[in-house]
Design a protein around this motif. Structure first.
Motif: not given
Ligand code: BG6
Length: 255
Positions: A85, A109, A114-116
């Motif tokens: 994250w 991200a 990835g995620k944010y």
């Protein structure tokens, strides 16, 4: 000569690590004040450092700035960062959109898979507005994610350069000057000895959080920033420094 130069920089890396008590120093050749190439190399080395320290499903807090933007440019999809994250280290600090921590977290991200999460907080918060915002459950949730990060990657700036870039009012600029503000990181201003002399009112990481964050990575270069970087190192919470040769020479002079 290339091998000799590499040895020279390795010595300087070790000398800085020892003088300031940090785990790892990475120096790229050149001066990013005058060379766009060196600035890009700084970004590449910053991206490599992040990749080295990242663990599975990490929360990575990042600041804004042109150096962090270069790191984002150099990140690529990687299995090690897919579950990460990316979050902004602190809310609005008066940067232009392309250099804001929110923007950089979202780019990182996207680049890594990835995620944010973002912090939608306006710049220049007054005390009352700050208290109100902190009551908001969504903000609280992101802030607690930010403060529980395991890694932080942050830029370092010259105090007066950052004050100007953030359009800080004359009164505050005057008191920064009077207090001997020399460096800036994470919205905090430091004097030559690394004492905090001022902080920008916003949400997110607090300086004291750095103590329990496992990996604090500072990335900054250019001769003009050398003394500012030294001041932040003297504050004493960095684990990893990624810099360039010109800044490294200044950092050693001020050890
Ligand atoms: C800002 C951060 O976005 O970038 C600051 O909020 C940091 O803490 C600054 O000092 C560094 O900017 P640059 O462009 O010199 O990498």
């Amino acid at each position: 000569p290339i091998i000799k130069m590499a040895f020279g920089l390795t010595d300087l890396e070790e000398a800085i690590a020892k003088a300031y008590g940090i785990s790892q120093v990475i120096i790229v050749p050149g001066d990013s004040d005058t060379s766009e190439f060196t600035k890009k190399e700084l970004g590449r080395a910053g991206a490599a450092a992040l990749k080295k320290y990242v663990a599975k499903d990490d929360i990575i807090a990042v600041t804004g700035g042109s150096t962090l933007a270069q790191i984002a440019n150099n990140l690529v999809t990687s299995s090690s960062m897919k579950g990460s994250w990316f979050v902004p280290a602190r809310g609005g600090l008066g940067e232009s959109v392309d250099m804001q921590a929110n923007t950089i977290a979202s780019i990182m991200a996207k680049k890594t898979g990835g995620k944010y999460r973002l912090l939608h907080v306006p710049d220049h918060l007054g005390e009352e507005a700050y208290q109100t915002l902190m009551q908001d459950p969504q903000i609280q949730e992101v802030v607690s994610a930010v403060r529980s990060c395991r890694i932080v990657v942050h830029g370092i700036g010259d105090a007066m350069v950052m004050a100007r870039r953030r359009k800080v009012d004359d009164e505050t600029t005057g008191s920064l000057r009077a207090d001997g503000a020399l460096a800036e990181a994470l919205g905090y201003y430091f004097d030559r000895q690394g004492n905090v002399v001022h902080k920008m009112p916003t949400v997110g990481l607090k300086l004291e959080d750095l103590q329990r964050i496992e990996v604090v990575i500072g990335v900054a270069g250019g001769r003009s920033k050398g003394e500012a970087i030294a001041a932040v190192l003297k504050h004493g919470q960095e684990d990893v420094l990624v810099t360039d040769e010109a800044a490294a020479q200044e950092i050693m002079k001020h050890a």
